[in-house]
Design a protein around this motif. Sequence first.
Motif, mmCIF file in Angstrom:
data_model
loop_
_atom_site.group_PDB
_atom_site.id
_atom_site.type_symbol
_atom_site.label_atom_id
_atom_site.label_comp_id
_atom_site.label_asym_id
_atom_site.label_seq_id
_atom_site.Cartn_x
_atom_site.Cartn_y
_atom_site.Cartn_z
ATOM 1 N N UNK A 239 0.780 -1.189 0.026
ATOM 2 C CA UNK A 239 -0.081 -0.113 -0.066
ATOM 3 C C UNK A 239 0.928 1.340 -0.066
ATOM 4 N N UNK A 240 0.272 2.326 -0.206
ATOM 5 C CA UNK A 240 0.971 3.467 0.146
ATOM 6 C C UNK A 240 1.503 3.856 1.340
ATOM 7 N N UNK A 241 2.612 4.727 1.431
ATOM 8 C CA UNK A 241 3.239 4.985 2.975
ATOM 9 C C UNK A 241 2.060 5.701 3.668
ATOM 10 N N UNK A 275 8.094 -0.610 -4.109
ATOM 11 C CA UNK A 275 8.437 0.709 -4.872
ATOM 12 C C UNK A 275 8.542 1.792 -3.912
ATOM 13 N N UNK A 276 9.282 2.883 -4.625
ATOM 14 C CA UNK A 276 9.443 3.884 -3.610
ATOM 15 C C UNK A 276 8.047 4.733 -3.126
ATOM 16 N N UNK A 277 7.815 4.941 -1.972
ATOM 17 C CA UNK A 277 6.485 5.394 -1.485
ATOM 18 C C UNK A 277 5.640 4.416 -0.847
ATOM 19 N N UNK A 278 6.001 3.242 -1.194
ATOM 20 C CA UNK A 278 4.983 1.948 -0.770
ATOM 21 C C UNK A 278 5.595 1.282 0.421
ATOM 22 N N UNK A 279 5.168 0.561 1.077
ATOM 23 C CA UNK A 279 5.221 -0.595 1.923
ATOM 24 C C UNK A 279 4.604 -1.774 2.073
ATOM 25 N N UNK A 280 4.949 -2.848 2.616
ATOM 26 C CA UNK A 280 4.093 -3.891 2.713
ATOM 27 C C UNK A 280 3.834 -4.288 4.066
ATOM 28 N N UNK A 313 -10.716 -0.290 -1.729
ATOM 29 C CA UNK A 313 -10.892 0.639 -0.957
ATOM 30 C C UNK A 313 -9.465 1.505 -0.522
ATOM 31 N N UNK A 314 -8.494 0.652 -0.482
ATOM 32 C CA UNK A 314 -7.134 1.146 -0.212
ATOM 33 C C UNK A 314 -6.169 1.058 -1.154
ATOM 34 N N UNK A 315 -6.500 0.534 -2.144
ATOM 35 C CA UNK A 315 -5.394 0.420 -3.439
ATOM 36 C C UNK A 315 -4.307 -0.570 -3.091
ATOM 37 N N UNK A 316 -4.557 -1.605 -2.254
ATOM 38 C CA UNK A 316 -3.647 -2.331 -2.218
ATOM 39 C C UNK A 316 -3.591 -3.528 -3.091
#
Length: 316
Positions: A239-241, A275-280, A313-316
């Motif tokens: 997801x996004x940070x 990717x940059x700006x993302x996290x798992x 809902x979260x773009x995950x």
Amino acid sequence: EEIIRIYGYDKIPVKTNIGICITNKKIDEQATDTVRNFLAGMGIFEALTYSIVEEPSFDVNVWSEAKNLTIVNPLIKTENKLRKTLLFNLLKVKKHNQDMGVKPVNIFEISNIYLPLEGQKLPDEKKCLSLLVEKEFLELKGIIESIFELLSVKKTIIWINKEFNFLKKGISAAIEIDGKLFGFIGELSKELCDKSELNGTSCFAEMDFDLLIDKTTTQRAFQQLPNFPGITRDVALVVDEKIKWADVEKCVLSGKTPFFDGLEFFDIYRGKQIDQGKKSIAFSVKFRSDERTLKGEEADSAIKDIVNKLGKELGG
């Protein structure tokens, strides 16, 4: 009493009952006793400090932006402020014990603070629970979560990354219950420790004890042990940070997933594969039926519903 003692207690006739009515403790008394006993069992000692303090060395404006109320006729000239936090009192207690060679110094206090109200002479009195401990941030967080469990706080509790001027950057958080500010937690900043002449590092937390009591549940319900085994599936969601674990949890809990039996966070990963700006965000989802043993295909179908909902809902 002296005359009766000499005359003889046994010679006094007992004809009436003692006029005392035994009642159950109120919820605030039960909650206070529970928290005190738990913290004492954790090796954390209770402190009792004065409400009137010196001018604070740091601005702690978590509960109110207004300046501390000033007392017109203080007994000690330099101590003429009503406290807005228990932090500085506990820092003094820690310093005194530290100077006496006490190690470690783990203390808590349940007392009132006094928040100025615009246009009013009398302050808003808020009862707070504060802890100052020589423990790691996550250990103190675990103690607070245990208090929630002991008091059966069944509301939505959210931990939010937030910086405070008196806490170490990156090791602090605000706590919300049902959208209301409940408290804050973090490691004391080096600047504050140096000003207070404290050795080592300490973590501090302060919580709205009145709000905690309001959300406390005293009635306990029996829950039968499961008769059938459950199935656990692990999910790693990219997801996004800006997306927090609380967002993921809320999204999953808001759905009506078949056989859902709970979820548990266990990891956050950032690395070359992400990717940059993302996290798992990695977590486990549990499934169970009260009527029969589930099939693996049923758990797979349910987890697919959850993943689709998180993606939508979260773009995950």
